[in-house]
Enzyme design. Structure first.
Site, PDB file in Angstrom:
ATOM      1  N   ARG A   1       0.840  -1.198   0.000  1.00  0.00           N
ATOM      2  CA  ARG A   1       0.000   0.000   0.000  1.00  0.00           C
ATOM      3  C   ARG A   1       0.879   1.254   0.000  1.00  0.00           C
ATOM      4  O   ARG A   1       1.035   1.926  -1.009  1.00  0.00           O
ATOM      5  CB  ARG A   1      -0.944  -0.013   1.206  1.00  0.00           C
ATOM      6  N   ASP A   2       1.523   1.548   1.100  1.00  0.00           N
ATOM      7  CA  ASP A   2       2.330   2.760   1.202  1.00  0.00           C
ATOM      8  C   ASP A   2       3.509   2.714   0.246  1.00  0.00           C
ATOM      9  O   ASP A   2       3.897   3.728  -0.331  1.00  0.00           O
ATOM     10  CB  ASP A   2       2.828   2.902   2.647  1.00  0.00           C
TER      11      ASP A   2
ATOM     12  N   HIS B   1       4.118   4.806  12.783  1.00  0.00           N
ATOM     13  CA  HIS B   1       4.373   4.709  11.340  1.00  0.00           C
ATOM     14  C   HIS B   1       5.406   5.784  11.036  1.00  0.00           C
ATOM     15  O   HIS B   1       5.082   6.975  10.973  1.00  0.00           O
ATOM     16  CB  HIS B   1       3.066   4.937  10.573  1.00  0.00           C
TER      17      HIS B   1
ATOM     18  N   HIS C   1       8.486   7.578   8.878  1.00  0.00           N
ATOM     19  CA  HIS C   1       9.279   7.779   7.672  1.00  0.00           C
ATOM     20  C   HIS C   1      10.671   8.253   8.099  1.00  0.00           C
ATOM     21  O   HIS C   1      10.932   8.451   9.276  1.00  0.00           O
ATOM     22  CB  HIS C   1       8.561   8.740   6.735  1.00  0.00           C
TER      23      HIS C   1
ATOM     24  N   CYS D   1       3.505   9.430   1.253  1.00  0.00           N
ATOM     25  CA  CYS D   1       2.186   9.988   0.941  1.00  0.00           C
ATOM     26  C   CYS D   1       2.284  10.841  -0.320  1.00  0.00           C
ATOM     27  O   CYS D   1       3.101  11.762  -0.378  1.00  0.00           O
ATOM     28  CB  CYS D   1       1.683  10.832   2.112  1.00  0.00           C
TER      29      CYS D   1
END
Length: 316
Positions: free
Chosen positions: A11-12, A201, A203, A234
């Site tokens: 997904r990401d 989550h 980054h 994103c």
């Protein structure tokens, strides 16, 4: 301490790539991740396919996943329509997401935080059989507004608890938040809502995600998102970088066989040496692997349309 990692590559990791990976190839990647020992895998987001065409086959992916004892597949939704689509496809574990920043919420979901939460709350109430958990984007730093006040973050956390959700993820969407700031915000919300299970989550713009994860583990946080090869970001957060590389995070926290997955699934960057498995500041286009390729010279490559800067919301 045993730590649970959700791999978010499908997904990401894929949502911001300049190519669209076929459904069959996504299913092959999911199989490889399971073979590598991953027990929790985020496989799709049910968002507007016109805005995120990489996720247009979310329903097909979820409906085609094999049932494997002990393995949980999760999906993501930004609104009631996304939740409805996910349930119809057979999703059983759905992450509902909003932002802690109004500007990012407008860019990412096309609506204010309050409206997004109201929409999600109504939909969550309609599916009591589904295991919902929450994610809060830009929980610490927003690309538009800067640092997020922990008190405001707490309001969003409590909005999710009012829906009956007790698992809440906090995302450093840009990967620029200092570890100390992440931990201070986490301490604030945990002190006010101690009965919630929190996960992170992270980054990795400043190469501090692993330090933040280690600090969080010391305080008892046991769930983290990470991505095969460090892919991810994103599409609607200027300055975003990739997600924590799972091989590096796995070395800190737990021991799934990441080499088996990376050898089967993707590019030299994914299955390279330890130095290349950490994040690369300038991400190359999706590469063609040298063996058992997911992409070959004869594989049609579908490139998403260029996104308009005036229409950036991706919920539906």
């Amino acid at each position: 301490m045993k730590v649970e990692i959700t791999d978010v590559f499908l997904r990401d990791g894929l949502q911001d790539e300049p190519v669209i990976v076929s459904t069959a190839h996504k299913l092959e990647i999911a199989e490889a991740l399971v073979d590598a020992g991953l027990k929790r895998i985020e496989v799709a987001s049910f968002v507007n396919p016109k805005r995120v065409p990489q996720m247009a086959d979310a329903a097909e992916v979820v409906a085609s996943l094999p049932t494997v004892p002990g393995v949980t597949y999760t999906s993501l939704a930004l609104n009631g329509r996304g939740i409805q689509r996910a349930v119809e496809a057979g999703a059983t574990d759905i992450q509902v997401v909003t932002s802690a920043s109004q500007t990012h919420s407008n860019a990412n979901a096309g609506q204010a935080i309050e409206d997004a939460l109201a929409n999600l709350g109504a939909a969550v109430a309609g599916f009591p059989e589904i295991r919902f958990f929450a994610g809060i984007s830009t929980a610490f730093t927003c690309p538009f507004e800067g640092a997020i006040d922990p008190a405001y973050l707490l309001r969003v956390v409590r909005a999710f608890t009012d829906m009956g959700i007790t698992d809440v993820g906090l995302a450093d969407t840009l990967g620029t938040t200092p570890s100390e700031q992440v931990m201070a915000s986490l301490h604030h919300v945990r002190g006010a809502e101690p009965d919630i299970t929190y996960y992170l989550h992270l980054h990795n713009a400043h190469s501090q995600a692993l330090a933040t994860a280690s600090a969080a583990v010391e305080t008892g946080v046991v769930r983290f998102d990470a991505a095969l090869g460090g892919y991810g970001g994103c599409p609607f957060a200027p300055g975003r970088t990739a997600t924590s590389p799972r091989r590096s995070l796995s070395g800190t926290c737990t021991t799934p066989d990441t080499r088996r997955a990376s050898t089967r699934t993707a590019s030299p960057r994914l299955c390279g040496s330890p130095s290349t498995s950490s994040l690369i500041p300038r991400r190359p286009a999706f590469s063609i692997p040298p063996a058992k390729p997911l992409f070959t010279a004869s594989t049609p490559v579908h490139r998403p349309p260029r996104r308009s800067s005036h229409q950036t919301f991706w919920g539906q």
